[in-house]
Design a protein around this motif. Structure first.
Motif, PDB file in Angstrom:
ATOM      1  N   ALA A 262       9.920   2.591  -8.610  1.00 14.40           N
ATOM      2  CA  ALA A 262       9.680   3.104  -9.965  1.00 14.40           C
ATOM      3  C   ALA A 262       8.212   3.469 -10.143  1.00 14.40           C
ATOM      4  N   TRP A 263       7.315   2.668  -9.579  1.00 16.42           N
ATOM      5  CA  TRP A 263       5.891   3.014  -9.656  1.00 16.42           C
ATOM      6  C   TRP A 263       5.664   4.359  -8.956  1.00 16.42           C
ATOM      7  N   GLY A 264       6.239   4.516  -7.776  1.00 15.04           N
ATOM      8  CA  GLY A 264       6.047   5.751  -7.030  1.00 15.04           C
ATOM      9  C   GLY A 264       6.657   6.967  -7.712  1.00 15.04           C
ATOM     10  N   LEU A 265       7.827   6.801  -8.320  1.00 15.12           N
ATOM     11  CA  LEU A 265       8.489   7.927  -8.984  1.00 15.12           C
ATOM     12  C   LEU A 265       7.735   8.375 -10.240  1.00 15.12           C
ATOM     13  N   ASN A 266       6.923   7.478 -10.797  1.00 16.40           N
ATOM     14  CA  ASN A 266       6.127   7.783 -11.990  1.00 16.40           C
ATOM     15  C   ASN A 266       4.639   7.690 -11.685  1.00 16.40           C
TER      16      ASN A 266
ATOM     17  N   GLN B 202       0.886  -1.158   0.000  1.00 16.72           N
ATOM     18  CA  GLN B 202       0.000   0.000   0.000  1.00 16.72           C
ATOM     19  C   GLN B 202       0.924   1.208   0.000  1.00 16.72           C
ATOM     20  N   MET B 203       0.848   2.029  -1.040  1.00 13.23           N
ATOM     21  CA  MET B 203       1.794   3.135  -1.169  1.00 13.23           C
ATOM     22  C   MET B 203       1.069   4.459  -1.303  1.00 13.23           C
ATOM     23  N   ASN B 204       1.504   5.390  -0.479  1.00 11.35           N
ATOM     24  CA  ASN B 204       1.007   6.763  -0.535  1.00 11.35           C
ATOM     25  C   ASN B 204       2.125   7.606  -1.121  1.00 11.35           C
ATOM     26  N   VAL B 205       1.832   8.304  -2.228  1.00 10.09           N
ATOM     27  CA  VAL B 205       2.838   9.105  -2.917  1.00 10.09           C
ATOM     28  C   VAL B 205       2.480  10.579  -2.814  1.00 10.09           C
ATOM     29  N   ALA B 206       3.464  11.379  -2.434  1.00 11.22           N
ATOM     30  CA  ALA B 206       3.332  12.839  -2.436  1.00 11.22           C
ATOM     31  C   ALA B 206       4.482  13.374  -3.283  1.00 11.22           C
ATOM     32  N   ASP B 207       4.191  13.645  -4.549  1.00  9.72           N
ATOM     33  CA  ASP B 207       5.187  14.188  -5.466  1.00  9.72           C
ATOM     34  C   ASP B 207       4.984  15.694  -5.513  1.00  9.72           C
ATOM     35  N   LEU B 208       5.778  16.399  -4.740  1.00 14.36           N
ATOM     36  CA  LEU B 208       5.610  17.846  -4.608  1.00 14.36           C
ATOM     37  C   LEU B 208       5.971  18.585  -5.889  1.00 14.36           C
TER      38      LEU B 208
ATOM     39  N   GLN C 293       5.230   5.132   2.366  1.00 16.66           N
ATOM     40  CA  GLN C 293       4.993   6.552   2.106  1.00 16.66           C
ATOM     41  C   GLN C 293       6.183   7.064   1.307  1.00 16.66           C
ATOM     42  N   LEU C 294       5.924   7.596   0.110  1.00 18.80           N
ATOM     43  CA  LEU C 294       6.985   8.138  -0.733  1.00 18.80           C
ATOM     44  C   LEU C 294       6.753   9.630  -0.918  1.00 18.80           C
ATOM     45  N   THR C 295       7.759  10.408  -0.565  1.00 15.73           N
ATOM     46  CA  THR C 295       7.723  11.855  -0.771  1.00 15.73           C
ATOM     47  C   THR C 295       8.828  12.213  -1.749  1.00 15.73           C
TER      48      THR C 295
END
Length: 181
Positions: A46-50, A11-17, A153-155
């Motif tokens: 890679a999923w989170g970065l894109n 389960q990934m939460n992404v916050a790409d500011l 959690q990916l920021t």
């Protein structure tokens, strides 16, 4: 008897500011017996970065005709092709021709720079191909976060990405060797 894939849930939460993208994704991932946990976590990263709702994990190592992740439109055309590792020239060319945009996540502190020296001029022919290098230190850190069920959690801000979970935190600084136009 053949070994079976190990199933992981993330389960990934992404916050790409930088992209103003805030997204939650729930993924079930099969880790092929020949795939390392570092590579598994690089797929997740890679999923989170894109991050995009339409970005999907493919069969990966089980199907050599598919990338590790892709984003397809409603016409079944590939908008984004995400490749992990050190693909050969033929595979890079095929990806560049089949998709609007290609992102290659190269890894391996010793092998990747050698691969890049031989691929640099070939990859630069394709204006839709980006190459990003991820250091072994970051992959080792990511591997330490693996659990069968992960809350991540990916920021992302600037050239830094911070991934955290119940088991730890990692700072990843993707090194862009080539950015698509």
């Amino acid at each position: 008897m053949a070994l079976k894939a190990t199933i992981y849930k993330a389960q990934m939460n992404v916050a790409d500011l930088d992209r103003d993208c805030y997204l939650d994704g729930s993924h079930t991932l099969a880790c092929h017996p020949s795939e390392t946990l570092q590579r598994l976590m690089l797929r997740v990263l890679a999923w989170g970065l894109n991050a995009d709702q339409e970005l999907a994990f493919t069969k990966g190592l089980c199907d050599t005709d598919e990338p590790d992740l892709w984003k397809k439109n409603l016409s079944d055309e590939i908008e984004l092709w995400v490749e992990l590792g050190l693909p050969d020239e033929k595979r890079v060319k095929r990806a560049a021709q089949k998709s609007d945009r290609v992102v290659i996540y190269a890894y391996g502190d010793h092998a990747a720079p050698i691969w890049w020296q031989s691929m640099k001029s070939k990859a630069s022919q394709y204006k839709n191909v980006s190459v990003v290098f991820i250091e072994d230190e970051a992959l080792n850190c990511l591997e330490g976060m693996v659990e069968r069920t992960m809350q991540l959690q990916l920021t992302i801000e600037g050239e830094h990405a911070w991934l955290s979970s119940n088991t730890g935190n990692c700072t990843v600084i993707p090194q862009w060797w080539q950015r698509s136009a």
